[in-house]
Design an enzyme around this catalytic site. Sequence first.
Site, mmCIF file in Angstrom:
data_model
loop_
_atom_site.group_PDB
_atom_site.id
_atom_site.type_symbol
_atom_site.label_atom_id
_atom_site.label_comp_id
_atom_site.label_asym_id
_atom_site.label_seq_id
_atom_site.Cartn_x
_atom_site.Cartn_y
_atom_site.Cartn_z
ATOM 1 N N ALA A 67 0.860 -1.174 0.000
ATOM 2 C CA ALA A 67 0.000 0.000 0.000
ATOM 3 C C ALA A 67 0.902 1.232 0.000
ATOM 4 O O ALA A 67 2.050 1.170 0.451
ATOM 5 C CB ALA A 67 -0.898 -0.028 1.225
ATOM 6 N N GLY A 112 0.465 -5.050 1.041
ATOM 7 C CA GLY A 112 -0.727 -5.126 0.187
ATOM 8 C C GLY A 112 -0.449 -5.818 -1.140
ATOM 9 O O GLY A 112 -1.370 -6.364 -1.758
ATOM 10 N N GLU A 115 -0.650 -9.466 -0.453
ATOM 11 C CA GLU A 115 -2.064 -9.779 -0.225
ATOM 12 C C GLU A 115 -2.852 -9.790 -1.531
ATOM 13 O O GLU A 115 -3.756 -10.605 -1.729
ATOM 14 C CB GLU A 115 -2.662 -8.757 0.744
ATOM 15 C CG GLU A 115 -2.059 -8.887 2.137
ATOM 16 C CD GLU A 115 -2.388 -7.699 3.023
ATOM 17 O OE1 GLU A 115 -1.948 -6.573 2.703
ATOM 18 O OE2 GLU A 115 -3.085 -7.891 4.020
ATOM 19 N N GLU A 135 4.340 -5.027 7.362
ATOM 20 C CA GLU A 135 3.539 -3.967 7.987
ATOM 21 C C GLU A 135 3.973 -3.641 9.406
ATOM 22 O O GLU A 135 3.885 -2.491 9.846
ATOM 23 C CB GLU A 135 2.049 -4.359 7.985
ATOM 24 C CG GLU A 135 1.376 -4.255 6.633
ATOM 25 C CD GLU A 135 1.496 -5.517 5.808
ATOM 26 O OE1 GLU A 135 2.321 -6.402 6.141
ATOM 27 O OE2 GLU A 135 0.764 -5.633 4.816
HETATM 28 N N1 DAK Z 1 4.582 3.154 -0.793
HETATM 29 C C1 DAK Z 1 4.988 4.305 -1.373
HETATM 30 N N2 DAK Z 1 6.138 4.421 -2.059
HETATM 31 C C2 DAK Z 1 6.920 3.347 -2.150
HETATM 32 C C3 DAK Z 1 6.574 2.122 -1.568
HETATM 33 C C4 DAK Z 1 5.331 2.033 -0.861
HETATM 34 N N3 DAK Z 1 4.894 0.892 -0.306
HETATM 35 N N4 DAK Z 1 7.562 1.241 -1.822
HETATM 36 C C5 DAK Z 1 8.488 1.895 -2.547
HETATM 37 N N5 DAK Z 1 8.092 3.169 -2.756
HETATM 38 C C6 DAK Z 1 8.813 4.227 -3.479
HETATM 39 C C7 DAK Z 1 9.999 4.718 -2.679
HETATM 40 O O1 DAK Z 1 9.609 5.681 -1.741
HETATM 41 C C8 DAK Z 1 10.861 5.303 -3.783
HETATM 42 O O2 DAK Z 1 10.323 6.576 -4.144
HETATM 43 P P1 DAK Z 1 11.321 7.822 -4.474
HETATM 44 O O3 DAK Z 1 12.158 7.999 -3.262
HETATM 45 O O4 DAK Z 1 12.097 7.357 -5.673
HETATM 46 O O5 DAK Z 1 10.377 8.945 -4.768
HETATM 47 C C9 DAK Z 1 10.606 4.366 -4.960
HETATM 48 O O6 DAK Z 1 9.376 3.691 -4.667
HETATM 49 C C10 DAK Z 1 11.687 3.325 -5.121
HETATM 50 O O7 DAK Z 1 11.851 2.651 -3.873
HETATM 51 P P2 DAK Z 1 13.267 2.510 -3.120
HETATM 52 O O8 DAK Z 1 14.164 3.625 -3.497
HETATM 53 O O9 DAK Z 1 12.969 2.306 -1.673
HETATM 54 O O10 DAK Z 1 13.798 1.166 -3.784
HETATM 55 P P3 DAK Z 1 14.777 0.096 -3.129
HETATM 56 O O11 DAK Z 1 15.164 -0.822 -4.223
HETATM 57 O O12 DAK Z 1 15.856 0.757 -2.344
HETATM 58 O O13 DAK Z 1 13.878 -0.708 -2.081
HETATM 59 C C11 DAK Z 1 11.889 -1.869 -1.312
HETATM 60 C C12 DAK Z 1 12.804 -1.479 -2.522
HETATM 61 C C13 DAK Z 1 10.634 -2.530 -1.895
HETATM 62 C C14 DAK Z 1 12.637 -2.877 -0.431
HETATM 63 C C15 DAK Z 1 11.574 -0.598 -0.503
HETATM 64 O O14 DAK Z 1 11.058 0.393 -1.424
HETATM 65 C C16 DAK Z 1 10.546 -0.829 0.555
HETATM 66 O O15 DAK Z 1 10.851 -1.358 1.617
HETATM 67 N N6 DAK Z 1 9.295 -0.367 0.302
HETATM 68 C C17 DAK Z 1 8.254 -0.439 1.271
HETATM 69 C C18 DAK Z 1 7.752 -1.855 1.409
HETATM 70 C C19 DAK Z 1 6.669 -1.945 2.420
HETATM 71 O O16 DAK Z 1 6.848 -1.680 3.625
HETATM 72 N N7 DAK Z 1 5.495 -2.381 1.982
HETATM 73 C C20 DAK Z 1 4.376 -2.569 2.829
HETATM 74 C C21 DAK Z 1 3.611 -1.297 2.849
HETATM 75 S S1 DAK Z 1 2.377 -1.355 4.119
HETATM 76 C C22 DAK Z 1 -4.902 -1.022 5.319
HETATM 77 C C23 DAK Z 1 -4.862 -2.026 4.419
HETATM 78 C C24 DAK Z 1 -3.668 -2.469 3.917
HETATM 79 C C25 DAK Z 1 -2.503 -1.896 4.302
HETATM 80 C C26 DAK Z 1 -2.545 -0.877 5.205
HETATM 81 C C27 DAK Z 1 -3.736 -0.429 5.705
HETATM 82 N N8 DAK Z 1 -6.147 -0.611 5.844
HETATM 83 C C28 DAK Z 1 -7.154 -1.605 6.014
HETATM 84 C C29 DAK Z 1 -6.365 0.709 6.281
HETATM 85 C C30 DAK Z 1 -1.282 -2.367 3.760
HETATM 86 C C31 DAK Z 1 -0.138 -1.866 4.164
HETATM 87 C C32 DAK Z 1 1.076 -2.073 3.408
HETATM 88 O O17 DAK Z 1 1.125 -2.638 2.342
#
Ligand code: DAK
Length: 261
Positions: A67, A112, A115, A135
């Site tokens: 997400a 997400g 999922e 998360e």
């Molecule tokens: N959201 C927004 N931007 C993201 C992103 C994300 N999940 N993942 C990556 N990006 C963006 C980065 O910010 C970066 O943007 P710029 O800085 O270039 O503007 C660009 O994509 C490239 O990413 P990185 O520079 O970080 O690339 P790396 O190769 O260094 O790293 C990575 C790749 C996938 C390991 C890293 O980007 C990362 O850890 N990303 C986050 C992964 C993450 O934590 N995903 C889970 C998100 S939480 C809900 C329902 C569902 C959810 C929540 C609430 N409700 C019921 C209310 C679900 C939550 C989630 O999914």
Amino acid sequence: MPSYENVRYEVDGFIATVTVAREKALNALNRHTLNEIAWALGEADGDARVRCVILTGAGEKAFVAGADISEMVEQGATEARGFARAGRAVGDVLENMAKPVIAAVNGFALGGGCELALACDFIYASDKARFGQPEVNLGVIPGFGGTQRLPRRIGAGRAMELVLTGDLIGADEALRIGLVNKVFPAAELMTEARKCADKIASKGPLAISYARRAVRKGAELSLSAGNDLEAELFALLFATSDQKEGMRAFLAKRSANFEGK
Ligand code: DAK
């Protein structure tokens, strides 16, 4: 046909490909993208040409990196509820549509994104795929069904470990624990997903739809109720011309020409 901003919808033969295309954010799911995925899947479901769908991510790096954290960070409860509703809608479309959906996971499938893949019927992965539910690193829990679908797919203990540690796993480990069905070299993923989709599309479309329904709904039922559902759907297929065509073709030693009727 609607036009999409963050999703590509393409139909080739019997197969629709829905591509999440927001590469600058590794295809992260903001609310608009979630809505567009639901619309595109709905479009595929209502498209008479389509018999099977492939869901994938644009670019070489990510399926969907989760997400959109930048959209969620300042959300209050009301916005979070709206966001959750948009995510839930995608899961509901995937659950209830008549056509099968294969997830072709080409890179990061996190939060997400993992999922979303889990909500598809099964997952093919590239050898570059990485899966995880990170998360807890962000102070939240999976919110698009991860705590429910992941243990059903890989068992409670393994799901608990992934959800509690936030660890990422590679494609081979995902294969070993049954999260994905098959792993291919990255360059071959879409060809292999397409081959499988073509195979499914060559079968009786109503049989495919009912088989999918029996498996999905059956998972929520007792064995006895599931067997009842299966028997009803089995019987219903004898009211279709596809059943007559399939069996007559077998007896005449020719290939069947199914029309989904
Ligand atoms: N959201 C927004 N931007 C993201 C992103 C994300 N999940 N993942 C990556 N990006 C963006 C980065 O910010 C970066 O943007 P710029 O800085 O270039 O503007 C660009 O994509 C490239 O990413 P990185 O520079 O970080 O690339 P790396 O190769 O260094 O790293 C990575 C790749 C996938 C390991 C890293 O980007 C990362 O850890 N990303 C986050 C992964 C993450 O934590 N995903 C889970 C998100 S939480 C809900 C329902 C569902 C959810 C929540 C609430 N409700 C019921 C209310 C679900 C939550 C989630 O999914």
